[in-house]
Scaffold this motif. Structure first.
Motif, PDB file in Angstrom:
ATOM      1  N   MET A   1       0.836  -1.207   0.000  1.00  0.00           N
ATOM      2  CA  MET A   1       0.000   0.000   0.000  1.00  0.00           C
ATOM      3  C   MET A   1       0.869   1.255   0.000  1.00  0.00           C
ATOM      4  O   MET A   1       0.515   2.259  -0.616  1.00  0.00           O
ATOM      5  N   GLY A   2       2.005   1.167   0.679  1.00  0.00           N
ATOM      6  CA  GLY A   2       2.909   2.316   0.699  1.00  0.00           C
ATOM      7  C   GLY A   2       3.443   2.620  -0.697  1.00  0.00           C
ATOM      8  O   GLY A   2       3.476   3.777  -1.134  1.00  0.00           O
ATOM      9  N   ILE A   3       3.840   1.548  -1.417  1.00  0.00           N
ATOM     10  CA  ILE A   3       4.340   1.740  -2.781  1.00  0.00           C
ATOM     11  C   ILE A   3       3.206   2.289  -3.659  1.00  0.00           C
ATOM     12  O   ILE A   3       3.415   3.186  -4.483  1.00  0.00           O
ATOM     13  N   THR A   4       2.009   1.710  -3.468  1.00  0.00           N
ATOM     14  CA  THR A   4       0.885   2.178  -4.270  1.00  0.00           C
ATOM     15  C   THR A   4       0.657   3.669  -4.050  1.00  0.00           C
ATOM     16  O   THR A   4       0.386   4.417  -4.994  1.00  0.00           O
ATOM     17  N   ALA A   5       0.780   4.096  -2.803  1.00  0.00           N
ATOM     18  CA  ALA A   5       0.600   5.528  -2.517  1.00  0.00           C
ATOM     19  C   ALA A   5       1.645   6.353  -3.256  1.00  0.00           C
ATOM     20  O   ALA A   5       1.338   7.416  -3.801  1.00  0.00           O
ATOM     21  N   ARG A   6       2.888   5.824  -3.307  1.00  0.00           N
ATOM     22  CA  ARG A   6       3.945   6.590  -3.992  1.00  0.00           C
ATOM     23  C   ARG A   6       3.739   6.595  -5.498  1.00  0.00           C
ATOM     24  O   ARG A   6       4.158   7.523  -6.177  1.00  0.00           O
ATOM     25  N   LEU A   7       3.128   5.519  -6.040  1.00  0.00           N
ATOM     26  CA  LEU A   7       2.850   5.499  -7.483  1.00  0.00           C
ATOM     27  C   LEU A   7       1.651   6.381  -7.815  1.00  0.00           C
ATOM     28  O   LEU A   7       1.579   6.983  -8.884  1.00  0.00           O
ATOM     29  N   LEU A   8       0.720   6.409  -6.873  1.00  0.00           N
ATOM     30  CA  LEU A   8      -0.535   7.115  -7.125  1.00  0.00           C
ATOM     31  C   LEU A   8      -0.320   8.623  -7.214  1.00  0.00           C
ATOM     32  O   LEU A   8      -0.971   9.297  -8.012  1.00  0.00           O
ATOM     33  N   ALA A   9       0.607   9.135  -6.426  1.00  0.00           N
ATOM     34  CA  ALA A   9       0.793  10.587  -6.384  1.00  0.00           C
ATOM     35  C   ALA A   9       1.200  11.153  -7.749  1.00  0.00           C
ATOM     36  O   ALA A   9       0.535  12.070  -8.247  1.00  0.00           O
ATOM     37  N   PRO A  10       2.269  10.600  -8.420  1.00  0.00           N
ATOM     38  CA  PRO A  10       2.591  11.156  -9.745  1.00  0.00           C
ATOM     39  C   PRO A  10       1.518  10.891 -10.793  1.00  0.00           C
ATOM     40  O   PRO A  10       1.277  11.728 -11.667  1.00  0.00           O
TER      41      PRO A  10
ATOM     42  N   GLN B   1       8.124  -5.765  -8.536  1.00  0.00           N
ATOM     43  CA  GLN B   1       7.817  -4.659  -9.437  1.00  0.00           C
ATOM     44  C   GLN B   1       6.321  -4.373  -9.358  1.00  0.00           C
ATOM     45  O   GLN B   1       5.509  -5.302  -9.374  1.00  0.00           O
ATOM     46  N   ILE B   2       5.991  -3.118  -9.269  1.00  0.00           N
ATOM     47  CA  ILE B   2       4.583  -2.733  -9.167  1.00  0.00           C
ATOM     48  C   ILE B   2       4.305  -1.702 -10.243  1.00  0.00           C
ATOM     49  O   ILE B   2       5.070  -0.751 -10.435  1.00  0.00           O
ATOM     50  N   ARG B   3       3.222  -1.919 -10.971  1.00  0.00           N
ATOM     51  CA  ARG B   3       2.859  -0.990 -12.031  1.00  0.00           C
ATOM     52  C   ARG B   3       1.423  -0.567 -11.798  1.00  0.00           C
ATOM     53  O   ARG B   3       0.565  -1.398 -11.498  1.00  0.00           O
ATOM     54  N   LEU B   4       1.186   0.702 -11.923  1.00  0.00           N
ATOM     55  CA  LEU B   4      -0.164   1.224 -11.727  1.00  0.00           C
ATOM     56  C   LEU B   4      -0.563   1.933 -13.008  1.00  0.00           C
ATOM     57  O   LEU B   4       0.142   2.813 -13.491  1.00  0.00           O
ATOM     58  N   GLU B   5      -1.672   1.517 -13.561  1.00  0.00           N
ATOM     59  CA  GLU B   5      -2.100   2.106 -14.825  1.00  0.00           C
ATOM     60  C   GLU B   5      -3.565   2.491 -14.742  1.00  0.00           C
ATOM     61  O   GLU B   5      -4.387   1.729 -14.233  1.00  0.00           O
ATOM     62  N   ALA B   6      -3.879   3.677 -15.255  1.00  0.00           N
ATOM     63  CA  ALA B   6      -5.277   4.078 -15.388  1.00  0.00           C
ATOM     64  C   ALA B   6      -5.726   3.617 -16.761  1.00  0.00           C
ATOM     65  O   ALA B   6      -5.386   4.235 -17.771  1.00  0.00           O
ATOM     66  N   THR B   7      -6.435   2.485 -16.843  1.00  0.00           N
ATOM     67  CA  THR B   7      -6.769   1.922 -18.144  1.00  0.00           C
ATOM     68  C   THR B   7      -7.928   2.640 -18.789  1.00  0.00           C
ATOM     69  O   THR B   7      -8.130   2.541 -19.983  1.00  0.00           O
ATOM     70  N   GLN B   8      -8.704   3.317 -17.996  1.00  0.00           N
ATOM     71  CA  GLN B   8      -9.850   4.031 -18.569  1.00  0.00           C
ATOM     72  C   GLN B   8      -9.878   5.404 -17.922  1.00  0.00           C
ATOM     73  O   GLN B   8      -9.937   5.507 -16.697  1.00  0.00           O
ATOM     74  N   VAL B   9      -9.782   6.439 -18.730  1.00  0.00           N
ATOM     75  CA  VAL B   9      -9.818   7.790 -18.167  1.00  0.00           C
ATOM     76  C   VAL B   9     -10.947   8.566 -18.826  1.00  0.00           C
ATOM     77  O   VAL B   9     -11.347   8.275 -19.959  1.00  0.00           O
ATOM     78  N   GLU B  10     -11.467   9.503 -18.101  1.00  0.00           N
ATOM     79  CA  GLU B  10     -12.537  10.356 -18.620  1.00  0.00           C
ATOM     80  C   GLU B  10     -12.180  11.794 -18.300  1.00  0.00           C
ATOM     81  O   GLU B  10     -11.506  12.061 -17.314  1.00  0.00           O
ATOM     82  N   PRO B  11     -12.647  12.741 -19.130  1.00  0.00           N
ATOM     83  CA  PRO B  11     -12.363  14.139 -18.814  1.00  0.00           C
ATOM     84  C   PRO B  11     -12.997  14.518 -17.476  1.00  0.00           C
ATOM     85  O   PRO B  11     -14.132  14.144 -17.194  1.00  0.00           O
ATOM     86  N   LEU B  12     -12.227  15.199 -16.690  1.00  0.00           N
ATOM     87  CA  LEU B  12     -12.736  15.653 -15.384  1.00  0.00           C
ATOM     88  C   LEU B  12     -12.239  17.071 -15.183  1.00  0.00           C
ATOM     89  O   LEU B  12     -11.153  17.286 -14.675  1.00  0.00           O
ATOM     90  N   PRO B  13     -13.002  18.048 -15.652  1.00  0.00           N
ATOM     91  CA  PRO B  13     -12.524  19.424 -15.532  1.00  0.00           C
ATOM     92  C   PRO B  13     -12.441  19.857 -14.078  1.00  0.00           C
ATOM     93  O   PRO B  13     -13.143  19.311 -13.217  1.00  0.00           O
ATOM     94  N   ALA B  14     -11.582  20.805 -13.848  1.00  0.00           N
ATOM     95  CA  ALA B  14     -11.451  21.324 -12.490  1.00  0.00           C
ATOM     96  C   ALA B  14     -12.767  21.963 -12.075  1.00  0.00           C
ATOM     97  O   ALA B  14     -13.442  22.602 -12.877  1.00  0.00           O
ATOM     98  N   GLN B  15     -13.143  21.749 -10.833  1.00  0.00           N
ATOM     99  CA  GLN B  15     -14.425  22.257 -10.364  1.00  0.00           C
ATOM    100  C   GLN B  15     -14.220  23.146  -9.162  1.00  0.00           C
ATOM    101  O   GLN B  15     -13.297  22.951  -8.376  1.00  0.00           O
ATOM    102  N   GLN B  16     -15.126  24.085  -9.037  1.00  0.00           N
ATOM    103  CA  GLN B  16     -15.082  24.921  -7.856  1.00  0.00           C
ATOM    104  C   GLN B  16     -15.526  24.095  -6.657  1.00  0.00           C
ATOM    105  O   GLN B  16     -16.487  23.330  -6.727  1.00  0.00           O
ATOM    106  N   ILE B  17     -14.822  24.266  -5.590  1.00  0.00           N
ATOM    107  CA  ILE B  17     -15.158  23.489  -4.398  1.00  0.00           C
ATOM    108  C   ILE B  17     -16.260  24.232  -3.659  1.00  0.00           C
ATOM    109  O   ILE B  17     -16.186  25.443  -3.433  1.00  0.00           O
ATOM    110  N   GLY B  18     -17.300  23.511  -3.332  1.00  0.00           N
ATOM    111  CA  GLY B  18     -18.391  24.142  -2.604  1.00  0.00           C
ATOM    112  C   GLY B  18     -18.962  23.170  -1.616  1.00  0.00           C
ATOM    113  O   GLY B  18     -18.558  22.018  -1.543  1.00  0.00           O
ATOM    114  N   ARG B  19     -19.921  23.605  -0.889  1.00  0.00           N
ATOM    115  CA  ARG B  19     -20.512  22.737   0.131  1.00  0.00           C
ATOM    116  C   ARG B  19     -21.277  21.590  -0.519  1.00  0.00           C
ATOM    117  O   ARG B  19     -21.326  20.496  -0.011  1.00  0.00           O
ATOM    118  N   MET B  20     -21.897  21.872  -1.672  1.00  0.00           N
ATOM    119  CA  MET B  20     -22.774  20.878  -2.265  1.00  0.00           C
ATOM    120  C   MET B  20     -21.997  19.711  -2.877  1.00  0.00           C
ATOM    121  O   MET B  20     -22.565  18.695  -3.164  1.00  0.00           O
TER     122      MET B  20
END
Lengths: 473, 222
Positions: free
Chosen positions: A239-248, A310-329
């Motif tokens: 899980m520690g390695i996964t966290a380090r792969l996930l960040a970049p 060896q650990i490899r992390l891949e996002a096999t399916q990605v979708e557009p996710l525009p930046a959003q304003q953070i709000g309460r809702m």
């Protein structure tokens, strides 16, 4: 680089054919030959010939319809392969590549050696390739398409200047057959008659007007990996390695304004075996602190064997996710999506469902059930007549005639009809084949029994019988 | 004192709730418990319901978004049009696990998370004390309400309340939702029974008449 038989080579690489072979493309309502192999050309078939004629000439012609999308993909992979020769590689039309080898040819021992290497590799891969190498892009195109026997550029026909067919014919009628003729002709009348295009192409070929090569960028790859000096086996370590792969990875997703929808964590063990942990998310996501806990269950099930190196992390399916304003809702849907993802890893995302309204009078088709993560809630619910809270497959009961029975037995219970409201006639939808509605019309009755239960009965007048199909609240 | 603070704060009828509270504290022998003191089911607890009207009760008890967990082999289906008088089908999510082990895992996850305020679980095999207690702890952690739809005799000791719901024939009006609600088990109060009817316009339950003069029982005896 020109691939004159790109389409047929692509198919023949996967499934070689001995005889004549052609790719057909439907244009102007006619199937025409689009690409041929050598055997077919030797038999006298040509490009642009109608497919029916070709079949008459050559009865044992094997053909396949053209797939322009797959050809574009094939060319893209060839483009990627060509970056081994130089970094500046662009596409040229649908069947060519253009390489700017300035400064990289000496790495292969000179231009001639480099061309020989390209040619031999292409031949080995089963591709017909014609190469042209010149100081300008236009001249290289001319050599690749027209200069098989390395004549000088001025001796090539005017068609080598990337002009359209009508202009070429008109120029030939004027007696301007070669590039030398065109270059020595007076420029002003040419420009007046044919527009600036002819002279621009000429100047580009001669190097008087610059024409840069536009390299294509590779599509971003959303994958990271880490090789470990010593094998690991503890869940916390993984899980520690996964966290380090996930960040970049999430950083990269963030830069491209994308969100991962499906992540695959590949754990390679020291014995070369590998195990995969797949995580399907209920909504696109790129927040490492939210994704990481979702891996806990999958990583816990992995058998580490002698250790993982060896650990490899891949996002096999990605979708557009525009930046959003953070709000309460925004916090609540996120929480719900996380919950659905966690439940989905256990029972499968498609088993979390919601109801969507559907247009039908048939009670069991008046709504549809869709996976919740792939649909939006719909508020368009209406109900003109009371409908039962619970529907079940019709269960026959004993009953005679068109009026509801006064007493009946259902599920080994005896009922007395206290009040019967109806009938409500529902006709089957003849445009759909539904085995359950073979018995024809149905007259629905709401029966309130003296025992309390409120049932939904129906009678089929065309095929007499009584059934219970639902229960009201 | 700690127990008093833990008791449900009567979420909707505050003033009447206060009256009921005072009455209970001053007279020790209060046998009849008011419906509003038990019916909007206590939050952060898991309740149980059985009887022929269990599904109706579940639909009435759920308020707002809810998760309905039914095993995938159950063939009968709740219809959104039938649910419409009680709650908005747009806020209803269904989870279809393959067996009860998965169903309980999903329920525990959803109760603990608190993203959905109400979770219904259809129980097909009797829960043991450990499973019931785990659900109870998960509901407490997430502040959500759980409701198990059980068959008769499948009750778990960990449940906060247990209800028996039976529809009753209404002699006076048609398309009625008259039913008899009986609370068989109540960890923090007494048991009782009521005849109630659902009021679709205001989306709330009306108590019809005291237990002694049930129109339904009069109808069946005559």
């Amino acid at each position: 680089m020109w691939f004159p038989r790109l389409a047929s080579d692509r198919v023949l690489r996967a499934r070689p054919v001995d005889g004549p072979f052609a790719i057909t493309l439907k244009s102007n309502n006619t199937e025409r030959l689009y690409c041929l192999n050598v055997a077919a050309e030797r038999l006298g078939l040509t490009r642009g010939m109608s497919f029916a004629d070709a079949r008459a000439f050559c009865p044992d012609l094997i053909s396949q319809p053209a797939r322009p999308d797959l050809e574009a993909r094939f060319l893209a992979s060839l483009r990627r392969w060509a970056t081994r020769y130089c970094p500046w590689v662009g596409r040229d039309g649908v069947d060519g590549l253009v390489l700017d080898v300035t400064g990289s040819a000496h790495l292969w021992g000179g231009e001639a050696e480099m061309l020989a290497d390209i040619q031999s590799r292409a031949t080995r891969a089963g591709l017909t390739l014609r190469l042209g190498c010149a100081a300008t892009r236009g001249a290289a195109w001319a050599f690749a398409h027209y200069g098989a026997d390395a004549a000088a550029l001025p001796d090539l026909p005017v068609a080598a200047l990337r002009l359209d067919a009508a202009t070429v014919t008109a120029l030939q009628r004027l007696g301007l057959r070669t590039i030398r003729d065109l270059a020595s002709a007076a420029r002003a009348p040419l420009a007046r008659r044919f527009g600036p295009d002819v002279l621009m192409r000429l100047d580009q070929a001669m190097g008087q007007v610059p024409e840069p090569v536009m390299p294509e960028t590779d599509p971003p790859s959303f994958a990271t990996r880490m090789s470990l000096p010593d094998p690991i086996g503890l869940t916390e370590d993984v899980m520690g390695i996964t966290a380090r792969l996930l960040a970049p990875l999430c950083d990269r997703l963030n830069r491209h304004e994308m969100g991962a929808r499906c992540l695959v964590l590949t754990l390679r063990r020291v014995d070369q075996g590998s195990q995969q942990v797949e995580l399907r998310l209920a909504a696109p996501m790129r927040d490492p602190s939210r994704i990481l806990p979702l891996f806990t269950r999958g990583v816990g099930e992995v058998d580490a064997g002698f250790g993982i190196d060896q650990i490899r992390l891949e996002a096999t399916q990605v979708e557009p996710l525009p930046a959003q304003q953070i709000g309460r809702m925004h916090s609540s849907p996120d929480q719900l999506n996380d919950l659905m993802t966690r439940i989905g890893t256990r029972i499968g995302l498609e088993n979390i469902q919601r109801f969507l309204p559907a247009d039908s009078h048939i009670p069991e088709r008046s709504f549809s059930i869709a996976p919740a993560v792939f649909s939006r809630p719909d508020n368009g619910w209406s109900c003109l007549r009371p409908r039962p809270l619970r529907l079940f497959p019709p269960e026959p009961i004993a009953g005679q005639g068109a009026t509801p029975p006064g007493q009946f037995r259902w599920r080994r219970m005896a009922f007395t009809t206290g009040r019967a409201i109806g009938p409500e006639r529902i006709a089957p939808e003849w445009w759909l084949v539904d085995a359950a509605w073979r018995s024809g019309l149905r007259d629905y009755w709401r029966i309130e029994t003296r025992e309390g239960r409120r049932l939904w009965l129906y009678h089929t007048p065309q095929n007499p019988g009584w059934f219970v199909q639902g229960e009201f609240a | 004192m700690g127990r008093g603070a833990d008791r449900a704060p009567f979420p909707t009828w505050t003033s009447r709730g206060a009256v009921a509270d005072r009455r209970r504290s001053s007279y020790v022998l209060v046998m009849r418990v008011e419906l509003h003191s038990v019916f909007p089911l206590r939050r952060a607890r898991v309740h149980e319901v059985y009887g022929p009207g269990a599904m109706s009760f579940a639909a009435m008890a759920a308020m707002g978004a809810c998760l309905w967990i039914r095993e995938s082999w159950l063939v009968d289906t709740p219809t959104p049009q039938g649910v419409l008088p009680f709650l908005d089908p747009a806020g209803l999510l269904m989870a279809r696990p393959k067996d009860q082990t998965d169903a309980l895992a999903v329920a525990e996850e959803a109760l603990k998370d608190g993203a959905l305020p109400f979770v219904m679980i259809e129980i097909t095999r009797a829960l043991n004390l450990r499973e019931g207690r785990r659900l109870q702890l998960a509901a407490k952690a997430g502040g959500t309400t759980g409701l198990c739809l059980i068959s008769e005799g499948m009750g778990s000791n960990a449940a906060e309340t247990r209800w028996h719901i039976a529809p009753v024939f209404d002699r006076h009006s048609e398309d009625s939702t008259l039913m008899r609600w009986e609370i068989n088990k109540n960890k923090s109060g007494t048991i009782g029974a009521w005849h109630v009817r659902w009021e679709p316009k205001t989306r709330r339950v009306h108590v019809v008449s005291p237990v002694g003069e049930r129109p339904g029982s009069a109808g069946t005896s005559s």
